[in-house]
Design an enzyme around this catalytic site. Structure first.
Site, PDB file in Angstrom:
ATOM      1  N   GLY A  14      47.221  66.840 -83.736  1.00  0.00           N
ATOM      2  CA  GLY A  14      46.333  66.086 -82.845  1.00  0.00           C
ATOM      3  C   GLY A  14      47.058  64.957 -82.135  1.00  0.00           C
ATOM      4  CB  VAL A  65      45.112  72.066 -87.512  1.00  0.00           C
ATOM      5  CG1 VAL A  65      46.505  71.971 -86.942  1.00  0.00           C
ATOM      6  CG2 VAL A  65      44.244  70.921 -87.037  1.00  0.00           C
ATOM      7  CG  ASN A  91      46.264  61.791 -85.622  1.00  0.00           C
ATOM      8  OD1 ASN A  91      45.901  60.632 -85.832  1.00  0.00           O
ATOM      9  ND2 ASN A  91      46.038  62.407 -84.464  1.00  0.00           N
ATOM     10  CB  SER A 143      38.247  56.912 -91.385  1.00  0.00           C
ATOM     11  OG  SER A 143      37.296  55.971 -90.910  1.00  0.00           O
ATOM     12  CE1 TYR A 156      36.187  60.726 -88.875  1.00  0.00           C
ATOM     13  CE2 TYR A 156      35.245  58.584 -89.390  1.00  0.00           C
ATOM     14  CZ  TYR A 156      36.305  59.347 -88.947  1.00  0.00           C
ATOM     15  OH  TYR A 156      37.484  58.749 -88.590  1.00  0.00           O
ATOM     16  CB  ALA A 157      31.784  58.386 -94.380  1.00  0.00           C
ATOM     17  CB  ALA A 158      31.226  63.108 -96.873  1.00  0.00           C
ATOM     18  CE  LYS A 160      39.098  61.147 -90.777  1.00  0.00           C
ATOM     19  NZ  LYS A 160      40.444  61.585 -90.405  1.00  0.00           N
TER      20      LYS A 160
HETATM   21  N1  LIG Z   1      39.791  55.816 -83.175  1.00  0.00           N
HETATM   22  C1  LIG Z   1      39.272  55.203 -84.226  1.00  0.00           C
HETATM   23  O1  LIG Z   1      38.598  54.170 -84.123  1.00  0.00           O
HETATM   24  C2  LIG Z   1      39.531  55.750 -85.613  1.00  0.00           C
HETATM   25  C3  LIG Z   1      39.063  55.032 -86.721  1.00  0.00           C
HETATM   26  C4  LIG Z   1      39.304  55.507 -88.001  1.00  0.00           C
HETATM   27  C5  LIG Z   1      39.996  56.705 -88.164  1.00  0.00           C
HETATM   28  N2  LIG Z   1      40.421  57.394 -87.072  1.00  0.00           N
HETATM   29  C6  LIG Z   1      41.127  58.653 -87.317  1.00  0.00           C
HETATM   30  O2  LIG Z   1      42.354  58.669 -86.610  1.00  0.00           O
HETATM   31  C7  LIG Z   1      42.663  60.011 -86.213  1.00  0.00           C
HETATM   32  C8  LIG Z   1      42.958  60.074 -84.735  1.00  0.00           C
HETATM   33  O3  LIG Z   1      41.846  59.594 -84.031  1.00  0.00           O
HETATM   34  P1  LIG Z   1      41.856  59.374 -82.447  1.00  0.00           P
HETATM   35  O4  LIG Z   1      40.855  58.319 -82.185  1.00  0.00           O
HETATM   36  O5  LIG Z   1      43.236  59.175 -81.954  1.00  0.00           O
HETATM   37  O6  LIG Z   1      41.262  60.809 -81.961  1.00  0.00           O
HETATM   38  P2  LIG Z   1      41.236  61.445 -80.500  1.00  0.00           P
HETATM   39  O7  LIG Z   1      39.977  62.217 -80.390  1.00  0.00           O
HETATM   40  O8  LIG Z   1      41.535  60.420 -79.452  1.00  0.00           O
HETATM   41  O9  LIG Z   1      42.467  62.473 -80.528  1.00  0.00           O
HETATM   42  C9  LIG Z   1      42.458  63.580 -81.390  1.00  0.00           C
HETATM   43  C10 LIG Z   1      43.374  64.652 -80.842  1.00  0.00           C
HETATM   44  O10 LIG Z   1      43.274  65.762 -81.746  1.00  0.00           O
HETATM   45  C11 LIG Z   1      43.158  66.957 -81.011  1.00  0.00           C
HETATM   46  N3  LIG Z   1      42.404  67.934 -81.802  1.00  0.00           N
HETATM   47  C12 LIG Z   1      41.080  67.938 -82.072  1.00  0.00           C
HETATM   48  N4  LIG Z   1      40.751  69.002 -82.810  1.00  0.00           N
HETATM   49  C13 LIG Z   1      41.904  69.675 -83.040  1.00  0.00           C
HETATM   50  C14 LIG Z   1      42.221  70.876 -83.728  1.00  0.00           C
HETATM   51  N5  LIG Z   1      41.263  71.574 -84.344  1.00  0.00           N
HETATM   52  N6  LIG Z   1      43.514  71.289 -83.775  1.00  0.00           N
HETATM   53  C15 LIG Z   1      44.485  70.569 -83.145  1.00  0.00           C
HETATM   54  N7  LIG Z   1      44.243  69.421 -82.452  1.00  0.00           N
HETATM   55  C16 LIG Z   1      42.968  68.996 -82.396  1.00  0.00           C
HETATM   56  C17 LIG Z   1      42.407  66.578 -79.737  1.00  0.00           C
HETATM   57  O11 LIG Z   1      42.659  67.521 -78.694  1.00  0.00           O
HETATM   58  C18 LIG Z   1      42.964  65.182 -79.449  1.00  0.00           C
HETATM   59  O12 LIG Z   1      44.089  65.250 -78.594  1.00  0.00           O
HETATM   60  C19 LIG Z   1      41.453  60.872 -86.660  1.00  0.00           C
HETATM   61  O13 LIG Z   1      41.721  61.459 -87.905  1.00  0.00           O
HETATM   62  C20 LIG Z   1      40.337  59.850 -86.799  1.00  0.00           C
HETATM   63  O14 LIG Z   1      39.340  60.273 -87.698  1.00  0.00           O
HETATM   64  C21 LIG Z   1      40.214  56.947 -85.808  1.00  0.00           C
END
Ligand SMILES: NC(=O)c1ccc[n+]([C@@H]2O[C@H](COP(=O)([O-])OP(=O)(O)OC[C@H]3O[C@@H](n4cnc5c(N)ncnc54)[C@H](O)[C@@H]3O)[C@@H](O)[C@H]2O)c1
Length: 250
Positions: A14, A65, A91, A143, A156-158, A160
């Site tokens: 990702g 994935v 990620n 998260s 989502y929380a579950a 993570k």
């Molecule tokens: N942004 C936040 O505030 C935040 C907070 C806590 C945790 N997170 C965690 O951080 C991580 C990244 O978050 P983000 O905000 O950068 O997300 P985002 O949505 O900006 O980017 C995620 C990327 O993953 C790709 N993707 C989605 N499904 C996919 C799949 N099945 N196979 C391959 N690629 C895939 C998407 O195309 C995208 O480019 C996540 O695990 C999210 O849960 C984010």
């Protein structure tokens, strides 16, 4: 102290945008050869192209994935094209923001697939090669929602929380094989995912951040780069929150 990942191969799922793209960039700047993996080929290509233009080593791969077959093929393809994977960062993630009782069966399954099953498939396949080579770093992006819960994001929380339990279990199971496994746990981070969050949740969350700012993707990437480095070789089974103090968990 200058962290070096010279000669290492890193797979970041990702990583076509947001936190993943920042992680890919920092690992590449530290010297790693990075496999930029995303569901969206144009996103992965764009990040890999930007990094290559800076003289860094990066290559784009397209993969969903959530599919075990696709993950098996990705592991083989990256290994053949770039080399055996030393560092893997799971990620990929998706949150949603809906009352729990309103979720359809399909939405619940999709959240579990994207956040948890994908992490299991990648850990299993890449982990097997790490065990064989008796070395490896697994860094799973959790998260703070998985540590303290999040109203409107129950599934989502579950998932993570389950990623955290998976990571700790793999850390125990694979320590004897020279493989470490840790989580980095973002709080509120300024990415497209944050952009999609409702204004109601945004203001509630920001009010709860002691450092009173939204995290930047680079904040998360620094923690990942450290955990991937030689300097972190005595750290396993840990969860590092990078959240401006949003949660403070013992
Ligand atoms: N942004 C936040 O505030 C935040 C907070 C806590 C945790 N997170 C965690 O951080 C991580 C990244 O978050 P983000 O905000 O950068 O997300 P985002 O949505 O900006 O980017 C995620 C990327 O993953 C790709 N993707 C989605 N499904 C996919 C799949 N099945 N196979 C391959 N690629 C895939 C998407 O195309 C995208 O480019 C996540 O695990 C999210 O849960 C984010």
């Amino acid at each position: 102290m200058q962290l070096s990942l010279e000669g290492r191969v890193a797979l970041v799922t990702g990583s076509g945008q947001g936190i993943g793209a920042a992680i890919a960039a920092q690992l590449a700047h530290a010297g790693a050869h990075v496999a930029v993996c995303d569901l969206q080929p144009d996103r992965a290509d764009g990040v890999a192209r930007d990094l290559s233009a800076q003289g860094l080593r990066a290559r784009a791969f397209t993969c969903d994935v959530t599919s075990p077959e696709a993950v098996a093929s990705l592991t083989r393809t990256v290994t053949a094209a770039v080399g055996p994977i030393d560092i893997v960062v799971n990620n990929v993630g998706w949150a949603g923001d809906d009352p729990f009782v309103s979720l359809s069966d399909e939405q619940i399954r999709r959240l579990v697939d994207v956040n948890l099953m994908s992490t299991m498939f990648v850990c299993r396949d890449v982990g097997a090669t790490m065990i064989e080579r008796r070395a490896g770093r697994i860094i799973n992006i959790a998260s703070d929602a998985g540590r303290v819960g999040s109203g409107g994001q129950a599934v989502y929380a579950a998932t993570k929380g389950a990623v955290i339990a998976l990571t700790k279990s793999l850390a125990r199971e694979w320590a004897k094989h020279g493989v470490t496994a840790n989580c980095v746990s973002p709080g509120i981070t300024d990415t497209p995912l944050w952009g999609e969050t409702s204004e109601r949740i945004k203001s509630l969350l920001l009010a709860a951040v002691p450092l009173k700012r939204v995290g930047q993707p680079a904040d998360i990437a620094y923690a990942v780069t450290f955990l991937a480095s030689e300097e972190a070789s005595y750290i396993t089974g840990q969860v590092l929150s990078v959240s401006g103090g949003l949660s403070m968990v013992d």
